[in-house]
Design an enzyme around this catalytic site. Sequence first.
Site, mmCIF file in Angstrom:
data_model
loop_
_atom_site.group_PDB
_atom_site.id
_atom_site.type_symbol
_atom_site.label_atom_id
_atom_site.label_comp_id
_atom_site.label_asym_id
_atom_site.label_seq_id
_atom_site.Cartn_x
_atom_site.Cartn_y
_atom_site.Cartn_z
ATOM 1 N N GLU A 87 -1.875 -9.731 22.583
ATOM 2 C CA GLU A 87 -1.342 -10.267 21.333
ATOM 3 C C GLU A 87 -0.026 -11.020 21.485
ATOM 4 O O GLU A 87 0.248 -11.950 20.730
ATOM 5 C CB GLU A 87 -1.140 -9.114 20.320
ATOM 6 C CG GLU A 87 -2.415 -8.528 19.773
ATOM 7 C CD GLU A 87 -3.103 -9.456 18.787
ATOM 8 O OE1 GLU A 87 -2.462 -10.421 18.331
ATOM 9 O OE2 GLU A 87 -4.277 -9.232 18.479
ATOM 10 N N SER A 347 -6.851 52.702 0.757
ATOM 11 C CA SER A 347 -6.099 53.800 1.383
ATOM 12 C C SER A 347 -4.955 53.330 2.272
ATOM 13 O O SER A 347 -4.358 54.150 2.975
ATOM 14 C CB SER A 347 -7.064 54.648 2.231
ATOM 15 O OG SER A 347 -8.077 55.219 1.433
#
Length: 686
Positions: A87, A347
């Site tokens: 690019e 419990s």
Amino acid sequence: MKQRLCLLIPALLGLLLLSGGLTGLQVLHRIARATPALVVEQPQSVTVVAANGELLRPFTTAGGYWRIPVKLNEVDSRLVSFLLAYEDQRFFEHDGVDRRAMLRALWQLLANGRVISGASTLSMQLARLLSDDTTRTMTGKIRQIVQARRLEVRLSKQEILTLYLNHAPYGGNLEGVRAASWAYFGKEPGWLNLAEIALLIALPQAPETRRPDRFAEAARKARNRVLERLAADGLISNEDAERASGAAIPDRRQPFPMLAPHLAEELQSADDAGLIIQTSIDFALQASLEKHITQRSAGLGRGFSIAALVVDHQSGAIRASVGGPGLLSGNAAAYINMIRAVRSPGSTLKPLIYGLAFEAGIAHPNTLIEDRPVAFSDYAPENFNTGFYGTMTISEALKLSLNIPAIAVLDKISPRRLSSRLRRAGATPRFAEDAQPGLAMGLGGVGLTLEELVRLYGAIARYGAALDLQIRPQMEPQGSAGRVLSAAASDLLMKSMLYEPQGRNPKRGNLVYKTGTSYGYRDAWTIGFDGRHVVGIWVGRPDNAPAGYITGATTALPIFLDVFARLGTSPHPALNSAVLTANADLPSHLQRFGRVSGPSAEVASPRPVIAFPQADTDLQMQGDGSVALKVRGGAAPFTWLADGRPVASRALRRESFFRPSGPGFSTLTVIDSKGRTDQVNIRLMQ
């Protein structure tokens, strides 16, 4: 013709800039003054990461874009070098505008009648992305050049590259190379192969017409053109280019990472959430537990959920947090974070009850206590299996999780003290409207969360010092009120809890834990710890419906042990210290727990009541298809009928099972030895 003129714009601008003519400079200066400054800090996705920095879960921006921040050194170095070669070859030489490239583009256009190469630099492309300005007009292109020059003045080349990699478009709502890498390849951009790198270079030039999930062939051709160019420039070999050209194109987007989704959601929505939220989560442990829990919950059947919380009780750091499986399953209940859901703890409060008795000096693990029928005013508790064991030590009563001894001790220390100590542990006990703490809270008659129970057990592991949880290393811990138990009482409690020496059961060696099951089998729990970690497991249905015959010991405990199999276990120092004093050597007031008043076993029993299943409920058929039956009160033996047909006759125990022929409505009846009955209607569902 119009398109040809648009293509001439970059080249004509190049001539203008090179000529430096007075008129041209005046035009540029006038446009530059009217061009607003770019806003470089664009909204980015919030990301939640593990302790090692790995991505747990990203979120879209407010505008709905995936723009996951990435640093330059986190991207494959080949992608960066190939991008520049493809690019912008003179990126590190120009000032944002490559005048030589503009002249080259003009010459090629005039000589060939079509565009051979572009002249837009990465700085110019970034300026366009940040401004969303058009480049189809002369004025628009000049504005882009001006903005590119400004970027070059404000930022370093590395910063410009980083911004480009974070904003390049990749189709749909994907912006930035990290979002694209996850969406198309399911991995970080630092782990790309050559074919993937070429595709990511090609897509930003035409992101909508080349996106592979919609236009796979166009994406393939664009990728292969990049590979051909890289090979022609000598950056890769022809063999590598040919091999990469044959790689498959991803034809669909992959889901983004979603580990610890409930926790991540809470952190992301917090007022002080930053762009990158660092957590204490162990990535490998979290991923392993989520997969395991998803498999486990699927085996339990539709409607079930499992939650798990793992904490380092030495530092308070949360290492794993699973609020439930299947967040994206479409089931509304999956969105509930069961770590923070208020449930009955069954419990699991019994250890604290006995620990408070040890602290008060009214009991010792080897104190003898009676397990027999007894009533406390109008409250007459029964053991889970409804039998009675007679005289035993408190340590044995805790290991057997007997209800009557625990309530006898709670009656002495008072429910208010139990509630107060829970608050010291960082919990908020919830009771029915206008209700006060009562004896029933010792058996689950109080609302608590999994997180609060983990805090409680973490405090026990810390010799009574409250556990402050911490999920973000840079934040203050979530504070609590201080000491929960004395160090001496905590030490005695750990020695008397469910602990099996390494030689007897290697899988449970070094572990201190307690199981629990709430009324109606709605919740199954196992909470415990070793020398380093405290782990909490909850199993049940988020809608609080009866969950069938699930218990802490049969359903939650195996998952708890699986967690420690992944963690590895280390012994707690308390388990290696001096042995407990024998009963005969205790002071006389500690040898036997004070007698409790109440009716004897010969008192006439009340009428039988079907405790499970409850009347008019929908019951999910699980596993082998059996349904648990449980009766409270009445006199054994019991006869059970399903739709008038006997399913269990002369049963001495208060629990039985039957296997229905299939789903549908059913009437269950129990008859005790005195001919008294109770009946419920239920609906069985697959």
